[in-house]
Design an enzyme around this catalytic site. Sequence first.
Site, PDB file in Angstrom:
ATOM      1  N   ASP A 229       3.644  68.055  35.380  1.00 27.87           N
ATOM      2  CA  ASP A 229       3.198  67.951  36.754  1.00 27.87           C
ATOM      3  C   ASP A 229       1.893  66.724  36.570  1.00 27.87           C
ATOM      4  OD1 ASP A 229       2.481  67.616  39.485  1.00 27.87           O
ATOM      5  OD2 ASP A 229       2.315  69.895  39.812  1.00 27.87           O
ATOM      6  N   ASP A 240       2.308  62.402  43.564  1.00 30.95           N
ATOM      7  CA  ASP A 240       2.339  63.875  43.056  1.00 30.95           C
ATOM      8  C   ASP A 240       4.035  64.074  42.912  1.00 30.95           C
ATOM      9  OD1 ASP A 240       2.145  66.152  42.288  1.00 30.95           O
ATOM     10  OD2 ASP A 240       1.152  66.937  44.244  1.00 30.95           O
ATOM     11  N   HIS A 309       3.138  70.094  50.243  1.00 32.08           N
ATOM     12  CA  HIS A 309       1.969  69.927  50.965  1.00 32.08           C
ATOM     13  C   HIS A 309       1.956  68.370  51.686  1.00 32.08           C
ATOM     14  CE1 HIS A 309       0.581  68.068  47.064  1.00 32.08           C
ATOM     15  NE2 HIS A 309       1.112  69.249  46.539  1.00 32.08           N
ATOM     16  N   HIS A 317      -4.145  67.961  48.831  1.00 33.04           N
ATOM     17  CA  HIS A 317      -3.604  68.675  49.769  1.00 33.04           C
ATOM     18  C   HIS A 317      -4.253  68.811  51.264  1.00 33.04           C
ATOM     19  CE1 HIS A 317      -3.353  71.556  46.163  1.00 33.04           C
ATOM     20  NE2 HIS A 317      -2.140  71.041  46.335  1.00 33.04           N
ATOM     21  N   GLU A 342       7.929  70.161  46.724  1.00 32.41           N
ATOM     22  CA  GLU A 342       7.955  70.716  45.535  1.00 32.41           C
ATOM     23  C   GLU A 342       8.463  72.012  45.582  1.00 32.41           C
ATOM     24  OE1 GLU A 342       4.075  71.432  43.344  1.00 32.41           O
ATOM     25  OE2 GLU A 342       3.078  71.313  45.241  1.00 32.41           O
ATOM     26  N   GLU A 437       9.231  68.034  41.809  1.00 31.73           N
ATOM     27  CA  GLU A 437       8.614  67.719  42.902  1.00 31.73           C
ATOM     28  C   GLU A 437       8.850  66.223  43.187  1.00 31.73           C
ATOM     29  OE1 GLU A 437       3.724  67.934  44.307  1.00 31.73           O
ATOM     30  OE2 GLU A 437       4.415  68.208  42.291  1.00 31.73           O
TER      31      GLU A 437
END
Length: 456
Positions: A229, A240, A309, A317, A342, A437
Amino acid sequence: MAPSVNEVEAKLDATKLAEGVNGSGEEKAAVNGSGEEQAAAEGGSDDSEGEGAPDAETSEAKKKRNKKKRDAKKKKAAAGGGDAGAGKRDGPLEQTNPPSVPLRLLFRDGKFPTGELQSYKDDNLWRETSAEKREQERLEFDSINEVRQAAEVHRQVRQYMKTIIKPGIPLIDMCETLENTVRKLIDERGLEAGIAFPTGCSLNYVAAHWTPNAGDKTVLQYDDVMKIDFGTQIGGRIIDSAFTVSFNPRYDPLVAAVKEATSAGVREAGIDVRLCDIGAAVQEVMESYEVELDGKTHQVKCVRNLNGHSIAPYQIHAGKSVPIVKGGEATKMEEGEFFAIETFGSTGKGYVREDLECSHYMKNFDVGKVPLRLPSAKSLLATIDKNFGTLAFCRRYLDRLGETKYLMALKNLCDVGIVDPYPPLCDNKGSYVAQFEHTIHLGPMKKEVLSKGEDY
């Protein structure tokens, strides 16, 4: 008798000109002043005393022309990012192996690849034919183009890393190789462009937020399930995205379950979609899979206390949580928002807790001015503000900046609420967790899966 300076310069210039036009045979004629060239240069006069002034004048004119050519070449080279020979090639450069060429040099027109475009559901299909939305998309091109650059960096880095991630690789070496490759391809420029957060390489029952601290000796094994990640950012806009690496085929159903569940969440997402509906779609797909390990069959479970998120500039976030089980909040997604979709699937309890040594930290996005008594804490905070701002960092990053003996200062920053620690998140020991994700953007006309690639 030695020749005058003007005469030497005139002959040298004539020689250079002859070399470029006529070749070696005519060079000799130019040097010796033979033929019509000499007569023209001397204005038809045989008087050697009169040739100095016109020759000097000719020399000065040639010098000016040559200077203009040199300046033009320099400007052309600068426009091409300083790449030698760039002016001789048409089209983009090719990426090296290992990757090292910044993407801005690979895409000379400044336009970066678009992610996967997906249509919205029925109630929002009108957007695809709306002139107003088309114009809005055109006006937003520059900002979304920067995010696409960060996404392309992510794709190229992970494509390369998949060729070197093998059993036996030390995880600290793997992380540093990945992060250094990101720095090169994104052309790291402080907070303007670079790494968005530390490289997570959580193993087996550890679901997230683990990266090796200095001195860690962990080595990847054949039977490990590793979640990679990592994030990239330009102008604070974060990509992300995560994937799972495993070598033993017995984990294939687990990996397939999570990959398909993430795809289901991405498909379900869109403008005016309730977050709880995404969670229900993810859970339905995830828990339809089973995996057999050591003679025991496990239903793949969603890790119910982990979520996707929303993402805002320099804020990983941003406030909205995207559940991966049914029954979450009914808040709706809105046009223009960025989300990380994710999902985590587990053979264990499907619930994580904080455990193990902490490596991830991030400055509280909403923190105000907090008085600090420790000089070392003040100094460390200045380093964090300058190099990370509100982006996540890890202890290895502080080591890289030359910080030493900072653990007490870091603890103080955490104790007063300026910095938040993010310890590893773990399911029960002996279980296995997988993760996938993607980062999506809810555009005016269509949804764009920015981090989508050929691999996932």
